[in-house]
Design a protein around this motif. Structure first.
Motif, PDB file in Angstrom:
ATOM      1  N   GLY A  67      12.189  46.137  -6.689  1.00 41.00           N
ATOM      2  CA  GLY A  67      10.930  45.957  -7.554  1.00 41.00           C
ATOM      3  C   GLY A  67      10.961  45.908  -8.985  1.00 41.00           C
ATOM      4  O   GLY A  67      10.261  45.192  -9.625  1.00 41.00           O
ATOM      5  N   PHE A  68      11.630  46.837  -9.430  1.00 35.45           N
ATOM      6  CA  PHE A  68      11.950  46.995 -11.044  1.00 35.45           C
ATOM      7  C   PHE A  68      12.247  45.607 -11.753  1.00 35.45           C
ATOM      8  O   PHE A  68      11.810  45.263 -12.499  1.00 35.45           O
ATOM      9  CB  PHE A  68      12.723  48.183 -11.519  1.00 35.45           C
ATOM     10  N   GLY A  69      13.326  45.173 -11.385  1.00 32.79           N
ATOM     11  CA  GLY A  69      13.977  43.727 -11.572  1.00 32.79           C
ATOM     12  C   GLY A  69      12.788  42.717 -11.574  1.00 32.79           C
ATOM     13  O   GLY A  69      12.721  42.011 -12.530  1.00 32.79           O
ATOM     14  N   LEU A  70      12.085  42.544 -10.383  1.00 33.15           N
ATOM     15  CA  LEU A  70      11.391  41.773 -10.453  1.00 33.15           C
ATOM     16  C   LEU A  70      10.141  41.625 -11.220  1.00 33.15           C
ATOM     17  O   LEU A  70       9.466  40.711 -11.753  1.00 33.15           O
ATOM     18  CB  LEU A  70      10.674  41.550  -8.832  1.00 33.15           C
ATOM     19  N   LEU A  71       9.748  42.987 -11.475  1.00 34.95           N
ATOM     20  CA  LEU A  71       8.707  43.300 -12.398  1.00 34.95           C
ATOM     21  C   LEU A  71       8.835  43.049 -14.035  1.00 34.95           C
ATOM     22  O   LEU A  71       8.275  42.209 -14.683  1.00 34.95           O
ATOM     23  CB  LEU A  71       8.077  44.550 -12.002  1.00 34.95           C
ATOM     24  N   LEU A  72      10.057  43.588 -14.278  1.00 32.99           N
ATOM     25  CA  LEU A  72      10.184  44.051 -15.767  1.00 32.99           C
ATOM     26  C   LEU A  72      11.761  43.263 -16.160  1.00 32.99           C
ATOM     27  O   LEU A  72      12.031  43.468 -17.324  1.00 32.99           O
ATOM     28  CB  LEU A  72      10.211  45.187 -16.179  1.00 32.99           C
ATOM     29  N   GLY A  73      12.414  42.409 -15.372  1.00 32.17           N
ATOM     30  CA  GLY A  73      13.437  41.870 -15.462  1.00 32.17           C
ATOM     31  C   GLY A  73      13.166  40.635 -16.457  1.00 32.17           C
ATOM     32  O   GLY A  73      12.239  40.110 -16.644  1.00 32.17           O
ATOM     33  N   ASP A  75      12.452  37.309 -18.035  1.00 31.04           N
ATOM     34  CA  ASP A  75      11.067  36.191 -17.056  1.00 31.04           C
ATOM     35  C   ASP A  75      11.944  34.959 -16.743  1.00 31.04           C
ATOM     36  O   ASP A  75      12.715  34.457 -17.556  1.00 31.04           O
ATOM     37  CB  ASP A  75      10.287  36.042 -18.217  1.00 31.04           C
ATOM     38  N   LEU A  76      11.845  34.546 -15.450  1.00 30.59           N
ATOM     39  CA  LEU A  76      12.106  33.200 -15.018  1.00 30.59           C
ATOM     40  C   LEU A  76      11.028  32.508 -14.598  1.00 30.59           C
ATOM     41  O   LEU A  76      10.463  32.474 -13.755  1.00 30.59           O
ATOM     42  CB  LEU A  76      13.130  33.669 -13.784  1.00 30.59           C
ATOM     43  N   ALA A  77      10.602  31.393 -15.558  1.00 25.84           N
ATOM     44  CA  ALA A  77       9.536  30.464 -15.518  1.00 25.84           C
ATOM     45  C   ALA A  77       8.209  31.153 -15.371  1.00 25.84           C
ATOM     46  O   ALA A  77       7.427  30.580 -14.867  1.00 25.84           O
ATOM     47  CB  ALA A  77      10.021  29.431 -14.272  1.00 25.84           C
ATOM     48  N   GLY A  78       8.278  32.315 -15.852  1.00 22.27           N
ATOM     49  CA  GLY A  78       6.783  32.852 -15.894  1.00 22.27           C
ATOM     50  C   GLY A  78       6.495  33.308 -14.455  1.00 22.27           C
ATOM     51  O   GLY A  78       5.204  33.874 -14.215  1.00 22.27           O
ATOM     52  N   VAL A  79       7.515  33.245 -13.413  1.00 26.45           N
ATOM     53  CA  VAL A  79       7.004  33.815 -12.234  1.00 26.45           C
ATOM     54  C   VAL A  79       7.443  35.130 -11.643  1.00 26.45           C
ATOM     55  O   VAL A  79       6.568  35.696 -11.296  1.00 26.45           O
ATOM     56  CB  VAL A  79       7.496  32.620 -11.038  1.00 26.45           C
ATOM     57  N   ILE A  80       8.818  35.390 -11.909  1.00 27.65           N
ATOM     58  CA  ILE A  80       9.177  36.568 -11.703  1.00 27.65           C
ATOM     59  C   ILE A  80      10.118  36.916 -12.559  1.00 27.65           C
ATOM     60  O   ILE A  80      10.694  36.198 -13.530  1.00 27.65           O
ATOM     61  CB  ILE A  80       9.847  36.601 -10.352  1.00 27.65           C
ATOM     62  N   GLY A  81      10.816  38.423 -12.591  1.00 22.38           N
ATOM     63  CA  GLY A  81      11.602  38.816 -13.610  1.00 22.38           C
ATOM     64  C   GLY A  81      12.775  38.700 -12.721  1.00 22.38           C
ATOM     65  O   GLY A  81      12.992  38.415 -11.518  1.00 22.38           O
ATOM     66  N   LYS A  82      13.933  38.501 -13.470  1.00 22.11           N
ATOM     67  CA  LYS A  82      15.211  38.567 -12.863  1.00 22.11           C
ATOM     68  C   LYS A  82      15.620  39.557 -12.269  1.00 22.11           C
ATOM     69  O   LYS A  82      15.978  40.902 -12.861  1.00 22.11           O
ATOM     70  CB  LYS A  82      16.323  38.020 -14.141  1.00 22.11           C
ATOM     71  N   PRO A  83      16.010  39.824 -10.946  1.00 27.64           N
ATOM     72  CA  PRO A  83      16.529  40.822 -10.229  1.00 27.64           C
ATOM     73  C   PRO A  83      17.638  41.300 -10.784  1.00 27.64           C
ATOM     74  O   PRO A  83      18.665  40.380 -11.526  1.00 27.64           O
ATOM     75  CB  PRO A  83      16.765  40.231  -8.981  1.00 27.64           C
ATOM     76  N   GLY A  84      18.014  42.578 -10.942  1.00 26.86           N
ATOM     77  CA  GLY A  84      19.226  43.126 -11.387  1.00 26.86           C
ATOM     78  C   GLY A  84      19.514  44.570 -10.946  1.00 26.86           C
ATOM     79  O   GLY A  84      18.365  45.252 -10.508  1.00 26.86           O
TER      80      GLY A  84
END
Length: 582
Positions: A67-73, A75-84
């Protein structure tokens, strides 16, 4: 130099306050646990507490991993945060405060759902969908709003989560409760399945529910205020966060007093929460007048929401989660576009329709509401349907009647030291291996098998008056079937008592902290009816049929002959002391 020092000190102070706010939001888990427990029945109290505990614990695990990566990673095209996995691979450079703050908000979204689906959801299924909300549904839409996603880029405003948290949790709760179905006995239906009556299931402990509301209200000052960056902004947020729920509660009290003749306690508690939910998005951009209007609407909206779910949608929500979080989350999101004003400290760009800002911000708020609602609706529906198909979503009828504390957790009662009757409602029974009669089908059972399962004892009488008292001792789980059978025969009155006892069957020894608890009594229900027009043998046969499960000890029936009728005078009318006597 002095100015630089003061700026550094101010930054440190608000950094500490940021973490204190996160701790207050975490403390709200206790508030949700108390509200949901108090507003539901005692036999499910332990299950509710366990769910609220696991909301946060499971949420933490999946938020760390996904979740943390998707939220605050990135930005990928304004849709999701980069998982990491920076929290594991680059710990020294992780923004610790931001992680903890967003984690506690994530857990809040999942816990909203548990109240609406309380008292009939499988614990395993709950753990699964709670994890999905924390890992996927919340982080992605929250990225749109707070992580630099497309809604943030457009100028959509949701300061603390009316949309991102409460509306998402409320929509998930609505979908879940609808798919799950109502609790047994919540809605009375005719032969065609049409709802003819809505039955109330009062919460077993309003003091605990009230304590939960006050805990949540305290936590909300951190919920709304933690992200403030100046003292004036923090003070304004505290003011609006106080005014809105206060006005909502007063409006609800007056409305229910007028509508129902009495001020409704549980509804007013819900109204306080509704006002808090509604002010969450606009708390930093509105003034006292705006907060008062927002609260007033919330106080009416929560009453409407509870009524609408019960009488129109026929969706069973034990704690009012949908009315509080879904409807008022939507209202709070839209309210930004109506009541935002530059007179609020720190706001110089967001202006609502009623303060001369035109329709632009209102349009953005409506767009954000629609997009987040659609995302949530699709994902949570797929989640619930998949869980239902894979492992099942709802407990069995008998488990629901006996209680989830016992059946899901092996807990005799959450109040074992306080209420013997509560123990009798939630203890399970273990069938003695020597009681099996070979068939569970009443129609296939022999007369001897039927008599062994449900013994009938007829007491001798001096003379025949044509009036009989029938006393039926049955398992608690068979009571609803027995009541329906008696009603179908035309028996319109009965006396019901909850009792404890055991015979050939024995009580199950439950485990507490690894130690077996000695249980010798089982929960039973005693039903007494007095009949004159209905043949006593018809009543006996109907009772035996619904009580029969194919085991010795399914029930016992005592038949007494009544030798006289006593009448009592009340006012101008005579009432027979015994039912069905003319």
């Amino acid at each position: 130099m002095t100015e630089e020092i003061m700026s550094a000190v101010s930054g440190e102070v608000f950094g500490v306050w940021f973490l204190i706010g996160a701790a207050l939001v975490f403390w709200m888990q206790a508030g949700f646990a108390m509200v949901e427990t108090g507003f539901t029945r005692a036999k499910n109290a332990g299950n509710i507490l366990m769910k609220n505990l696991m909301d946060f614990c499971i949420g933490t695990v999946v938020f760390v991993l996904v979740g943390f990566g998707l939220l605050l990673g990135e930005d990928l095209a304004g849709v999701i945060g980069k998982p990491g996995f920076d929290i594991f691979t680059n710990y020294a450079n992780v923004d610790f405060s931001n992680f903890v703050f967003n984690l506690v908000f994530c857990a809040t979204t999942a816990t909203i759902v548990s109240g609406a689906m309380a008292e009939r959801t499988k614990f395993l299924s709950y753990c699964v969908y709670s994890g999905v909300i924390s890992a996927l549904i919340y982080p992605i839409e929250a990225h749109w709003i707070w992580g630099g996603g497309w809604l943030a880029q457009l100028g959509f405003h949701d300061f603390a989560g009316s949309c991102a948290i409460h509306m998402v949790g409320g929509i998930s709760a609505l979908v879940g409760a609808a798919i799950l179905g109502p609790r047994i006995g919540k809605f009375g239906r005719d032969k065609d399945g049409k709802v003819t009556k809505v039955n109330a299931f009062p919460g077993h402990n309003l003091p605990i529910g009230c304590l939960g509301v006050f805990i949540l209200w305290l936590g909300w000052y951190g919920f709304n205020g933690a992200a403030c960056t100046s003292l004036s902004q923090l003070g304004s947020v505290f003011l609006t966060t106080t005014v809105a729920p206060s006005v909502a509660t007063v409006v609800c009290m007056v409305f229910t007093w007028i509508k129902y003749g009495k001020p409704d306690v549980s509804m007013c508690l819900n109204a306080s929460l509704a006002g808090l939910v509604a002010i969450t998005a606009p708390c930093d951009v509105t003034d006292a007048l705006g907060a008062a209007v927002i609260g007033a609407v919330a106080g009416l909206l929560v009453v409407f929401g509870v009524w609408f779910l019960d009488y129109k949608l026929h969706v069973d929500d034990p704690v009012g989660a949908v009315a509080v979080h879904c409807l008022n989350g939507i209202w709070g999101t839209i309210a930004v576009g109506l009541f935002a004003t530059t007179s609020a400290p720190g706001n110089d760009s967001v202006v609502g329709l009623f303060y001369g800002g035109g329709l632009y911000q209102l349009g953005l708020q409506l767009l954000g509401f629609a997009a987040v609602a659609a995302w949530t609706l699709v994902l949570i529906t797929v989640t619930f349907l998949a869980i239902r198909a894979a492992i099942g979503l709802r407990v069995s009828e008998e488990e629901e009647i006996v209680g989830l504390d016992s059946c899901e957790h092996g807990l005799a009662s959450a109040y074992s030291g306080f209420s013997i009757m509560d123990i009798s409602n939630t203890m399970t029974m273990e069938v003695n291996e020597n009681t099996d009669l070979g068939t569970q089908d009443y129609d296939k059972a022999s007369g001897a098998q039927k008599d062994a399962a449900v013994k009938v004892v007829k007491m001798p009488a001096a003379g025949d008056t044509g009036i009989h008292k029938v006393v039926i001792i049955a398992k608690l789980s068979r009571y609803d079937h027995l009541k329906k059978a008696m009603n179908e025969l035309g028996v319109t009155g009965m006396t019901v008592t909850q009792v404890m006892g055991c015979g050939v069957q024995k009580g199950a020894g439950e485990m507490y902290r690894g130690v077996e608890m000695d249980a010798t009594l089982l929960p039973k229900v005693k039903v007494e009816v007095v009949i004159s027009k209905i043949p006593v043998d018809t009543v006996i046969e109907a009772a035996k049929k619904v009580l029969y499960t194919g085991h010795i000890g399914d029930g016992k029936i005592f038949v007494y002959q009544v030798d006289r009728v006593v009448k009592v005078r009340t006012g101008e009318e005579d009432f027979a002391a015994l039912q069905d006597v003319e």
